[in-house]
Motif scaffolding. Structure first.
Motif, PDB file in Angstrom:
ATOM      1  N   LEU A 193      31.356  -4.306 -31.815  1.00  0.00           N
ATOM      2  CA  LEU A 193      31.309  -5.131 -30.601  1.00  0.00           C
ATOM      3  C   LEU A 193      31.577  -4.302 -29.349  1.00  0.00           C
ATOM      4  O   LEU A 193      30.906  -4.469 -28.322  1.00  0.00           O
ATOM      5  CB  LEU A 193      32.333  -6.269 -30.713  1.00  0.00           C
ATOM      6  CG  LEU A 193      32.396  -7.266 -29.546  1.00  0.00           C
ATOM      7  CD1 LEU A 193      31.060  -7.967 -29.368  1.00  0.00           C
ATOM      8  CD2 LEU A 193      33.501  -8.294 -29.785  1.00  0.00           C
TER       9      LEU A 193
ATOM     10  N   MET B 248      28.938  -4.388 -36.877  1.00  0.00           N
ATOM     11  CA  MET B 248      29.321  -5.797 -36.772  1.00  0.00           C
ATOM     12  C   MET B 248      28.887  -6.591 -37.997  1.00  0.00           C
ATOM     13  O   MET B 248      29.700  -7.274 -38.639  1.00  0.00           O
ATOM     14  CB  MET B 248      28.711  -6.413 -35.509  1.00  0.00           C
ATOM     15  CG  MET B 248      29.413  -6.053 -34.223  1.00  0.00           C
ATOM     16  SD  MET B 248      28.659  -6.868 -32.797  1.00  0.00           S
ATOM     17  CE  MET B 248      28.910  -8.588 -33.214  1.00  0.00           C
TER      18      MET B 248
ATOM     19  N   ILE C  89      35.119  -5.038 -34.595  1.00  0.00           N
ATOM     20  CA  ILE C  89      35.457  -4.856 -33.177  1.00  0.00           C
ATOM     21  C   ILE C  89      34.843  -3.567 -32.642  1.00  0.00           C
ATOM     22  O   ILE C  89      34.384  -3.522 -31.484  1.00  0.00           O
ATOM     23  CB  ILE C  89      36.988  -4.862 -32.991  1.00  0.00           C
ATOM     24  CG1 ILE C  89      37.537  -6.267 -33.286  1.00  0.00           C
ATOM     25  CG2 ILE C  89      37.367  -4.442 -31.577  1.00  0.00           C
ATOM     26  CD1 ILE C  89      39.047  -6.344 -33.333  1.00  0.00           C
TER      27      ILE C  89
END
Length: 405
Positions: free
Chosen positions: A20, A368, A17
């Motif tokens: 991201l 990621m 996350i």
């Protein structure tokens, strides 16, 4: 037996996350700064270059691990049986990594208007396209490029699942027939890898600059696969041992694994030096352009790479006592993996980008894919047997005593 706890899952989810969020932050920033540029976000070369570099890096860890497993099977090494499950589980990322790489290759081959093209030779209208490329249409043509890459990547997946299934059957049946299958399939895989990895090194990296060539590059690429594969095997083996998961892993095994790590880093250095020496001595324009570009743009990064990939491993692991010290070997392995990410970055990015840049895309995509890589590995370790009792050399590995300690 390892259990993939909710705590570890949350850690990995937070890593993914975080990556991201960094990418989304970049996109939001671009939206408010230049809306026209934002609408063409997938033409951003930094996005695709970062994804390409990182996917090749993590895929090389898995393929390298499977290669080392194949070598151990072929040589019928008894000492390494207890870490065979580690090698096999690391290889579990192969289907995912190869899928990402082939998707990037396919999107480039389709020459979509909204996507930045990494392979400049694919575009006859490119300023880099000339008569030299045109005369090599036998190699530089999209259908053949796609077909050979598809077949090679399918081959890696085939051998991964084949070796995995045979090992599983062997563990339950204790059958000598299954062991012979494992041996013969490992031979076939190593032969397949030795041929295809050389061609893939040309396709994935050397052909990014179709005007440059190296007769040693394929072997250089293979050595990088091997040393990174052994590095990640070493890291996981040590961490599992310290957490009481791999209790049979002793200093005797660590010493041998450290020797492989040490020798493979020397092998990589040998190919690095051989290529550099031949180019320096020959002084041929088509060859030395590789080093001149990295000297002018990246401040001799190809020389700095020797520090994490050769000098540090050499001085830390040359002492026999250090080879049995988990902390020293762990730190050395991490440094080697960091160094080889720099190496892959150095091989690819200077051909596509005129400046050195570690920015939001590079960090975000690394987090990621790195998090996804860890998730796949730990998911495959979860509640799985980490001892290959069915292997005829298991007892030898369990009771292994290294005479050099």
């Amino acid at each position: 037996m390892y259990k993939f706890s909710q705590k570890n899952k949350r850690i990995i989810y937070s890593i993914i996350i975080s990556g991201l969020i960094l990418i989304l932050y970049k996109w939001i920033h671009l939206f408010f700064e230049d809306k026209e540029y934002f609408l063409n976000i997938f033409k951003d070369k930094n996005l695709w270059i970062s994804l390409y570099v990182t996917s090749i890096y993590f895929t090389s860890l898995s393929i390298g691990s499977l290669v080392f497993l194949g070598i151990q099977n072929i040589s019928k090494s008894g000492w390494s049986i207890i870490i065979h499950p580690i090698m096999e589980k690391i290889a579990s990322f192969i289907p995912y990594g190869t899928s990402i790489i082939f998707t990037i290759i396919l999107l480039n081959s389709l020459k979509l208007n909204g996507i930045y093209n990494i392979f400049q030779w694919m575009d006859p209208n490119s300023s880099n396209y000339n008569i030299f490329i045109h005369k090599k249409k036998l190699i530089f043509n999209i259908p053949f490029f796609l077909i050979r890459n598809f077949l090679f990547l399918i081959g890696y997946n085939f051998f991964y699942f084949r070796i995995k299934n045979i090992s599983k059957k062997l563990n339950f049946s204790h059958s000598l027939n299954e062991y012979n299958k494992l041996y013969s399939n490992s031979i076939l895989f190593i032969i397949f890898f030795s041929i295809t990895s050389v061609i893939l090194s040309w396709d994935w990296i050397m052909f990014l600059n179709p005007h440059w060539f190296s007769t040693l590059f394929g072997w250089y690429f293979i050595s990088s696969f091997l040393v990174t594969g052994i590095g990640i095997i070493t890291i996981i083996s040590i961490l599992f041992k310290e957490n009481g998961i791999l209790n049979l892993f002793k200093k005797d095994h660590l010493h041998d694994l450290s020797k492989y790590l040490f020798s493979s880093s020397l092998l990589w250095t040998y190919f690095w030096f051989s290529q550099f020496l031949l180019y320096w001595y020959g002084n041929i324009p088509e060859e030395i352009s590789y080093f001149l570009k990295r000297e002018n743009i990246y401040n001799n990064i190809h020389l700095w790479l020797l520090i994490p990939n050769f000098l540090i491993p050499f001085f830390l692991l040359i002492n026999s006592k250090n080879k049995t010290n988990p902390k020293i070997v762990l730190v050395t392995s991490i440094i080697i993996l960091m160094g080889h990410y720099m190496d892959i970055y150095n091989l690819i990015v200077p051909e596509l980008n005129g400046k050195f840049q570690i920015g939001i895309y590079e960090i975000g995509i690394f987090l990621m894919l790195g998090g996804f890589f860890c998730y796949i590995l730990l998911l495959n370790f979860n509640k799985k047997e980490l001892n290959f009792y069915g292997n005829p050399f298991f007892k030898e590995s369990k009771n292994y005593k290294n005479p050099n300690i």
